[in-house]
Motif scaffolding. Structure first.
Motif, PDB file in Angstrom:
ATOM      1  N   ASP A  31      49.219  46.804  41.272  1.00 36.16           N
ATOM      2  CA  ASP A  31      49.347  45.610  41.828  1.00 36.16           C
ATOM      3  C   ASP A  31      48.054  44.820  41.647  1.00 36.16           C
ATOM      4  O   ASP A  31      48.141  43.632  41.372  1.00 36.16           O
ATOM      5  N   LYS A  77      47.599  41.526  39.036  1.00 33.64           N
ATOM      6  CA  LYS A  77      47.114  40.208  39.694  1.00 33.64           C
ATOM      7  C   LYS A  77      45.728  39.805  39.171  1.00 33.64           C
ATOM      8  O   LYS A  77      45.153  39.061  39.578  1.00 33.64           O
ATOM      9  N   GLU A  78      45.349  40.723  37.949  1.00 32.63           N
ATOM     10  CA  GLU A  78      44.028  40.240  37.266  1.00 32.63           C
ATOM     11  C   GLU A  78      42.860  40.628  38.195  1.00 32.63           C
ATOM     12  O   GLU A  78      41.710  39.748  38.004  1.00 32.63           O
TER      13      GLU A  78
END
Length: 286
Positions: free
Chosen positions: A224, A228-229
């Motif tokens: 996750d 979301k970088e």
């Protein structure tokens, strides 16, 4: 056709028709004929042939996975008439949420045949699960191979080996894995688990200095954050990861060690239900 599929599975593993014939107990020409029948039915080549040598084609590699499933399902059909005789409770431990998908797939197929079996699933740390197994509180636990020797009353069985890969956001450019690790923040796979310390040892062996921003044992949380970088991560790869959105997985050829995932059970005589469920787990773990 099941006979031909069984032959194909052996031939695909050995990539040698002569060795396949010797293992199965048929002539080499009989093996070749069975493979040709499959290829004619499917409409594509399962093997690439060069002189006397053979190797799986790209389509053959994919077909191997499906053939395993078909043969396994066929074998399970023999149990349908006996399903009422297999009942009871199974206490299963899981050391990581990352193994939950494997357990769920095996349980779903198992309960289609053996509907009188009831499962109770516990998620806990590896050491806690091993303690419960030793005390008889669990029938089996799915976990990475324990680093330390097991107690004499416990045994380990391998389900599959997961290669370590680099998970990066889709937006990351086509850079070498080493450059990515030195450029982007690292979400570290925590080394408190049996397998997590492999990442730390690899980074040290490669003399890589990285910028850690977080560490956790939960693969889902790691992915996750990558999606979301927030950073990149080195994680053990299994098939269900490939569908994760906004993430690319990059192989690391130098990371040759794999994470071995399997089950720990008591050595004592096992119930019929447990033996049958282990067959299902083994099929899905391949």
């Amino acid at each position: 056709m099941i006979t031909e599929l069984r032959t194909f599975l052996v031939a695909g593993q050995l990539e040698n028709f002569a060795a396949t014939a010797e293992r199965i107990g048929l002539t080499q020409s009989a093996i070749s004929a069975q493979i040709r029948r499959l290829e004619q039915d499917f409409g594509y080549a399962l093997f690439e042939r060069t002189g006397r040598s053979v190797r799986l084609s790209r389509a053959g590699v994919v077909a191997m996975e499906q053939a395993r499933e078909i043969v396994a399902r066929y074998e399970r059909m023999r149990d349908i008439a006996r399903n009422e005789a297999i009942k009871g409770d199974l206490e299963i431990g899981v050391a990581s949420a990352g193994y939950a998908s494997l357990l769920a797939m095996a349980m779903e197929e198992f309960l289609k045949v053996f509907s009188e079996v009831h499962f109770s699933v516990t998620v806990d740390r590896e050491q806690a699960l091993l303690a419960r197994l030793a005390e008889g509180g669990l029938d089996m636990a799915i976990m990475a191979r324990p680093e330390a020797h097991l107690m004499q009353n416990l045994e380990w069985r391998l389900l599959h080996a997961q290669p370590y890969v680099l998970a990066v956001p889709q937006s990351t450019g086509p850079l070498p894995w080493r450059h990515i690790l030195q450029t982007y923040p690292l979400i570290r796979y925590a080394c408190r688990s049996f397998a997590g310390d492999k990442v730390d040892a690899f980074l040290k062996a490669q003399n890589l200095t990285v910028h850690d921003i977080a560490q956790t044992e939960e693969i889902g949380l790691i992915l996750d954050m990558v999606a979301k970088e927030a950073g990149v991560a080195i994680v053990p790869f299994f098939s269900n990861l490939s569908g994760h959105e906004n993430i690319r997985f990059i192989s690391i050829p130098e990371f040759v060690e794999k994470k071995e995932v399997g089950v720990v059970m008591a050595r004592k005589k096992k119930s019929i239900a447990l033996k049958k469920f282990l067959e299902f787990l083994t099929d899905f773990g391949r």
